[in-house]
Design a protein around this motif. Structure first.
Motif, PDB file in Angstrom:
ATOM      1  N   ILE A 167     -15.786  18.874  19.094  1.00 19.46           N
ATOM      2  CA  ILE A 167     -17.236  18.536  18.495  1.00 19.46           C
ATOM      3  C   ILE A 167     -18.782  18.497  19.031  1.00 19.46           C
ATOM      4  O   ILE A 167     -19.628  19.311  18.735  1.00 19.46           O
ATOM      5  N   GLU A 218     -11.021  14.959  20.245  1.00 19.21           N
ATOM      6  CA  GLU A 218     -11.846  15.957  19.564  1.00 19.21           C
ATOM      7  C   GLU A 218     -13.280  15.378  19.025  1.00 19.21           C
ATOM      8  O   GLU A 218     -14.207  16.126  19.160  1.00 19.21           O
ATOM      9  N   PHE A 219     -13.891  13.976  19.528  1.00 20.91           N
ATOM     10  CA  PHE A 219     -15.276  14.176  18.882  1.00 20.91           C
ATOM     11  C   PHE A 219     -16.120  14.630  20.401  1.00 20.91           C
ATOM     12  O   PHE A 219     -17.416  14.837  20.293  1.00 20.91           O
ATOM     13  N   LEU A 235     -25.276  25.692  12.011  1.00 22.88           N
ATOM     14  CA  LEU A 235     -23.356  25.690  12.104  1.00 22.88           C
ATOM     15  C   LEU A 235     -23.822  24.124  11.288  1.00 22.88           C
ATOM     16  O   LEU A 235     -24.020  22.962  11.325  1.00 22.88           O
ATOM     17  N   GLY A 254     -26.830  17.685   9.071  1.00 19.77           N
ATOM     18  CA  GLY A 254     -25.123  19.076   9.462  1.00 19.77           C
ATOM     19  C   GLY A 254     -24.613  17.951   9.891  1.00 19.77           C
ATOM     20  O   GLY A 254     -24.115  16.987   9.518  1.00 19.77           O
ATOM     21  N   VAL A 255     -24.095  18.167  11.674  1.00 25.98           N
ATOM     22  CA  VAL A 255     -23.006  17.889  11.847  1.00 25.98           C
ATOM     23  C   VAL A 255     -22.968  16.658  12.634  1.00 25.98           C
ATOM     24  O   VAL A 255     -23.562  15.846  12.784  1.00 25.98           O
ATOM     25  N   GLY A 256     -21.991  15.530  12.077  1.00 25.92           N
ATOM     26  CA  GLY A 256     -22.182  14.404  12.723  1.00 25.92           C
ATOM     27  C   GLY A 256     -21.579  12.856  11.588  1.00 25.92           C
ATOM     28  O   GLY A 256     -21.692  11.883  11.859  1.00 25.92           O
ATOM     29  N   ASP A 257     -22.243  13.732   9.924  1.00 25.48           N
ATOM     30  CA  ASP A 257     -21.473  13.004   9.147  1.00 25.48           C
ATOM     31  C   ASP A 257     -20.179  13.026   8.587  1.00 25.48           C
ATOM     32  O   ASP A 257     -19.652  14.194   9.198  1.00 25.48           O
ATOM     33  N   ASP A 258     -20.602  12.308   7.320  1.00 25.08           N
ATOM     34  CA  ASP A 258     -19.143  12.267   6.938  1.00 25.08           C
ATOM     35  C   ASP A 258     -19.042  14.044   6.092  1.00 25.08           C
ATOM     36  O   ASP A 258     -17.989  14.759   6.181  1.00 25.08           O
ATOM     37  N   GLY A 274     -21.331  21.451   9.360  1.00 24.30           N
ATOM     38  CA  GLY A 274     -20.114  20.745   9.396  1.00 24.30           C
ATOM     39  C   GLY A 274     -18.736  22.187  10.038  1.00 24.30           C
ATOM     40  O   GLY A 274     -19.060  23.033   9.975  1.00 24.30           O
ATOM     41  N   GLY A 275     -17.845  20.977   9.861  1.00 22.86           N
ATOM     42  CA  GLY A 275     -16.506  21.155   9.593  1.00 22.86           C
ATOM     43  C   GLY A 275     -15.138  21.060   9.851  1.00 22.86           C
ATOM     44  O   GLY A 275     -15.522  19.409   9.621  1.00 22.86           O
ATOM     45  N   ASP A 276     -14.420  21.236  10.497  1.00 24.62           N
ATOM     46  CA  ASP A 276     -13.364  19.888  11.129  1.00 24.62           C
ATOM     47  C   ASP A 276     -13.032  20.814  11.498  1.00 24.62           C
ATOM     48  O   ASP A 276     -12.405  22.478  12.571  1.00 24.62           O
ATOM     49  N   THR A 277     -11.794  20.370  12.917  1.00 25.19           N
ATOM     50  CA  THR A 277     -11.338  20.806  14.593  1.00 25.19           C
ATOM     51  C   THR A 277      -9.653  20.289  14.194  1.00 25.19           C
ATOM     52  O   THR A 277      -9.595  19.120  14.490  1.00 25.19           O
ATOM     53  N   LEU A 328     -17.338  25.294   9.403  1.00 20.38           N
ATOM     54  CA  LEU A 328     -16.031  25.892  10.576  1.00 20.38           C
ATOM     55  C   LEU A 328     -14.956  25.142  11.233  1.00 20.38           C
ATOM     56  O   LEU A 328     -15.434  24.240  10.950  1.00 20.38           O
ATOM     57  N   LEU A 387     -11.653  25.171  12.772  1.00 22.24           N
ATOM     58  CA  LEU A 387     -11.006  25.601  13.776  1.00 22.24           C
ATOM     59  C   LEU A 387      -9.711  25.043  13.412  1.00 22.24           C
ATOM     60  O   LEU A 387      -9.270  23.943  14.349  1.00 22.24           O
ATOM     61  N   PHE A 442     -20.359  22.315  18.719  1.00 23.88           N
ATOM     62  CA  PHE A 442     -20.308  22.559  17.447  1.00 23.88           C
ATOM     63  C   PHE A 442     -21.668  21.598  17.179  1.00 23.88           C
ATOM     64  O   PHE A 442     -21.106  21.899  15.944  1.00 23.88           O
TER      65      PHE A 442
HETATM   66  P1  ADP Z   1     -13.702  13.571   8.784  1.00 18.82           P
HETATM   67  O1  ADP Z   1     -13.129  12.500   9.928  1.00 18.82           O
HETATM   68  O2  ADP Z   1     -14.725  12.271   8.545  1.00 18.82           O
HETATM   69  O3  ADP Z   1     -13.683  14.415   8.366  1.00 18.82           O
HETATM   70  P2  ADP Z   1     -14.964  15.017  11.468  1.00 18.82           P
HETATM   71  O4  ADP Z   1     -14.160  13.624  12.313  1.00 18.82           O
HETATM   72  O5  ADP Z   1     -13.290  15.056  10.959  1.00 18.82           O
HETATM   73  O6  ADP Z   1     -14.766  13.872   9.999  1.00 18.82           O
HETATM   74  O7  ADP Z   1     -15.943  15.683  11.669  1.00 18.82           O
HETATM   75  C1  ADP Z   1     -17.557  14.267  12.389  1.00 18.82           C
HETATM   76  C2  ADP Z   1     -18.375  15.980  11.925  1.00 18.82           C
HETATM   77  O8  ADP Z   1     -18.215  16.451  13.078  1.00 18.82           O
HETATM   78  C3  ADP Z   1     -18.314  16.182  10.415  1.00 18.82           C
HETATM   79  O9  ADP Z   1     -19.758  16.439  10.469  1.00 18.82           O
HETATM   80  C4  ADP Z   1     -17.994  17.472  10.941  1.00 18.82           C
HETATM   81  O10 ADP Z   1     -18.626  18.710   9.634  1.00 18.82           O
HETATM   82  C5  ADP Z   1     -18.144  18.143  11.977  1.00 18.82           C
HETATM   83  N1  ADP Z   1     -17.602  19.047  12.679  1.00 18.82           N
HETATM   84  C6  ADP Z   1     -15.875  18.611  12.381  1.00 18.82           C
HETATM   85  N2  ADP Z   1     -15.160  20.322  13.474  1.00 18.82           N
HETATM   86  C7  ADP Z   1     -16.349  20.965  13.463  1.00 18.82           C
HETATM   87  C8  ADP Z   1     -16.767  22.007  13.833  1.00 18.82           C
HETATM   88  N3  ADP Z   1     -15.721  23.102  14.533  1.00 18.82           N
HETATM   89  N4  ADP Z   1     -17.644  22.836  13.523  1.00 18.82           N
HETATM   90  C9  ADP Z   1     -18.007  22.040  12.544  1.00 18.82           C
HETATM   91  N5  ADP Z   1     -18.512  21.418  12.871  1.00 18.82           N
HETATM   92  C10 ADP Z   1     -17.952  20.120  12.867  1.00 18.82           C
END
Ligand code: ADP
Ligand code: MG
Length: 320
Positions: A7, A3-4, A116, A24-28, A118-121, A86, A88, A11
């Motif tokens: 991302i 997953e990481f 973009l 941006g992307v990479g923190d909580d 942040g988000g979740d995958t 996003l 996803l 992303f």
């Molecule tokens: P957490 O477990 O703290 O919610 P994640 O491991 O889900 O964090 O996500 C790590 C980082 O990657 C966060 O900054 C999150 O916003 C980003 N991220 C995760 N999935 C996506 C995606 N599909 N698009 C953009 N950013 C993403």
């Protein structure tokens, strides 16, 4: 690929590099700097495979659409877009699909200087929720509420083209060549009316984007404003491609009931007509047509020179 890594690879750096992205992307969570004197405008929209796009729809088009439907909501508020998130859900890690998806998403994000952030995958049936964020100078956001009797009703672009494009993709409409290509492109890659939406601030009395169908969305605007609306059947803009493949009666049905247009539908007080004419004359402005007027009362009526016509119904996911 985990997953990481996924991302990080796909992303971490999508869209514009913006100075107002503190983190941006990479923190909580992301840290974003809203300009002073502005309000944050936020929206989210979900696309479910098979429900919002047909199976086998190209990944790049899915990526484009997932952001486009959100930028269209911001446009309808008169907002300038800035950031997107996003969420996803993927059945598996398909690198070719991911590459295509991100390419389409990034193309539209870059065109509108959206980052973009942040988000979740997650794993599951193919589905994505995009959240778009933007801003307006405080107090200037356009709303569905605000239309008054006597205002004129306008729509940008060529309503019905996208719905006909989907009908072509799904085999409910026949056609080939340039007309087919033009209509399908409208469904695959809607162009949210972002710049025009910002210019409608202070000119339009109410605004909505057309996603469920022109008549249904005009109904939403009218209900929010506590007014009625009349559409003049002969004034509906029908593109040549739509007219050629569907014929007049069916073209009108696509235009009024089809949905997926992502055009702006808005009202303008008579006194603001000159201001609107200046906007539509500007280079890059979309085609814009007056299709009727706001009246006292309730509901949407479709009136032709020959008399009143039934109004085609729009899209409602939960209607029986
Ligand atoms: P957490 O477990 O703290 O919610 P994640 O491991 O889900 O964090 O996500 C790590 C980082 O990657 C966060 O900054 C999150 O916003 C980003 N991220 C995760 N999935 C996506 C995606 N599909 N698009 C953009 N950013 C993403
Ligand atoms: Mg966390």
């Amino acid at each position: 690929m985990g997953e990481f890594e996924l991302i990080e690879r796909y992303f971490a750096a999508v869209g514009a590099a913006r100075g107002d992205v503190v983190l941006g992307v990479g923190d909580d969570a992301a840290v974003l700097s809203v300009p002073a004197g502005h309000e944050l405008i936020a929206c989210a929209d979900t696309l479910v495979a098979g429900q919002h796009f047909p199976a086998g729809f190209e990944a790049a088009d899915v990526g484009w659409r997932s952001l486009a439907v959100n930028l269209s909501d911001l446009a309808a508020m008169g907002a300038t877009p800035a950031w997107a998130l996003l969420a996803l859900t993927l059945p598996s890690i398909d690198e070719e699909w991911l590459e295509g998806f991100v390419t389409g998403f990034a193309a539209l994000a870059n065109a509108h200087a959206v980052a973009l952030v942040g988000g979740d995958t997650t794993r599951g049936p193919l589905c994505m929720t995009v959240q778009a964020l933007g801003s307006v100078p405080t107090g200037t956001a356009l709303r569905r509420r605000g239309a008054q009797a006597g205002d004129l009703i306008y729509v940008t672009g060529w309503p019905g083209d996208a719905a006909a494009g989907l009908a072509l993709l799904e085999g409910r409409l026949a056609g080939s060549g340039a007309n087919r290509g033009a209509l399908e492109a409208k469904f695959r890659r809607p162009e949210p009316r972002v710049a025009f939406g910002t210019r409608l601030r202070g000119v339009a009395s109410a605004c909505i984007d057309v996603s469920d169908g022109l008549a249904a969305d005009l109904g939403h605007l009218a209900a929010a404003s506590g007014v009625g609306a009349i559409i003049r059947a002969e004034e509906l803009p029908l593109s040549r491609a739509l007219y050629a493949l569907a014929g007049e009666a069916r073209a009108r049905e696509f235009a009024l009931g089809g949905g997926d247009d992502y055009e702006l539908l808005f009202t303008v007080p008579p006194a603001a007509r000159t201001a609107l004419a200046r906007l539509t004359a500007a280079t890059g402005a979309p085609a814009c047509h007056c299709i009727g007027e706001v009246v006292a009362g309730r509901g949407v009526r479709l009136v032709a020179k020959s008399g009143e016509l039934p109004v085609p119904r729009g899209w409602d996911h939960f209607r029986a």
